[in-house]
Write an enzyme that holds these catalytic residues in place. Structure first.
Site, PDB file in Angstrom:
ATOM      1  N   GLU A  24      76.412 123.629  29.828  1.00 32.78           N
ATOM      2  CA  GLU A  24      77.487 122.090  28.999  1.00 32.78           C
ATOM      3  C   GLU A  24      78.577 123.763  29.275  1.00 32.78           C
ATOM      4  O   GLU A  24      78.595 124.845  28.297  1.00 32.78           O
ATOM      5  CB  GLU A  24      77.185 122.268  27.795  1.00 32.78           C
ATOM      6  CG  GLU A  24      76.544 121.212  27.507  1.00 32.78           C
ATOM      7  CD  GLU A  24      76.896 120.330  25.991  1.00 32.78           C
ATOM      8  OE1 GLU A  24      77.539 120.796  25.389  1.00 32.78           O
ATOM      9  OE2 GLU A  24      75.308 119.971  25.617  1.00 32.78           O
ATOM     10  N   HIS A  82      83.997 119.051  25.238  1.00 33.60           N
ATOM     11  CA  HIS A  82      82.175 120.310  25.937  1.00 33.60           C
ATOM     12  C   HIS A  82      82.506 118.979  26.747  1.00 33.60           C
ATOM     13  O   HIS A  82      82.576 117.505  27.003  1.00 33.60           O
ATOM     14  CB  HIS A  82      81.630 120.579  24.936  1.00 33.60           C
ATOM     15  CG  HIS A  82      81.021 118.992  24.138  1.00 33.60           C
ATOM     16  ND1 HIS A  82      81.639 118.302  22.994  1.00 33.60           N
ATOM     17  CD2 HIS A  82      80.105 118.221  24.175  1.00 33.60           C
ATOM     18  CE1 HIS A  82      80.900 117.751  22.685  1.00 33.60           C
ATOM     19  NE2 HIS A  82      79.885 117.884  22.875  1.00 33.60           N
ATOM     20  N   ASP A  94      76.528 116.786  17.628  1.00 33.60           N
ATOM     21  CA  ASP A  94      78.377 116.579  17.707  1.00 33.60           C
ATOM     22  C   ASP A  94      78.856 115.970  16.299  1.00 33.60           C
ATOM     23  O   ASP A  94      79.634 116.662  15.488  1.00 33.60           O
ATOM     24  CB  ASP A  94      78.363 115.794  18.608  1.00 33.60           C
ATOM     25  CG  ASP A  94      78.477 116.110  20.234  1.00 33.60           C
ATOM     26  OD1 ASP A  94      78.267 117.517  19.914  1.00 33.60           O
ATOM     27  OD2 ASP A  94      78.277 115.316  20.985  1.00 33.60           O
TER      28      ASP A  94
HETATM   29 ZN    ZN Z   1      77.706 117.396  23.036  1.00 33.65          ZN
END
Ligand code: ZN
Length: 133
Positions: A24, A82, A94
């Site tokens: 990521e 991201h 998130d």
């Molecule tokens: Zn995420």
């Protein structure tokens, strides 16, 4: 809410995302808020200290550097970006962090098709329109 993103900043974000993939990628978005518009002035690519393909955490040194630049330039942190190995919408994790950063825009880049999604959590989750300028 609408976020205005210059083509060169979009490229900078996508280039970093592709380079880091399948890990990521993450970054800080600096710019200005004016009414219902957020204008991106700088994309700060940052290190993901978790070095993970499913989670991210921005390196604290990169965070401080971004804050210093924002202060110097008269900008603010308008949000974060991201990448996701899945669709460009916020995960449960998130959402948990978005609640801790209310009124910041979260841009998510899907590694599947490099599509973008943008979200903000004020009182509830809302999608932010992205306009490439
Ligand atoms: Zn995420």
């Amino acid at each position: 809410m609408k976020i205005l993103l210059r083509r060169k900043d979009l490229k900078k974000m996508l280039d970093h995302t592709k380079k880091i993939s399948p890990k990521e990628a993450c970054g800080i978005i600096l710019g200005t808020f004016e009414g219902d518009f957020a204008t991106v002035e700088r994309i700060k690519n940052t290190r993901n200290v978790l070095n993970s393909s499913v989670r991210f955490q921005i390196h604290p040194e990169d965070f401080i550097n971004a804050l210093n630049e924002a202060e110097r330039m008269g900008w603010e942190v308008i949000g974060f970006y991201h990448s996701h190995p899945a669709k460009a919408c916020p995960s449960a994790v998130d959402e948990r962090f978005m609640r801790l950063w209310p009124d910041k825009i979260w841009v998510i880049v899907s590694l599947i098709d490099h599509s973008l999604g943008a979200y903000i959590f004020g009182e509830k989750m809302e999608e932010v329109e992205i306009e490439i300028i």
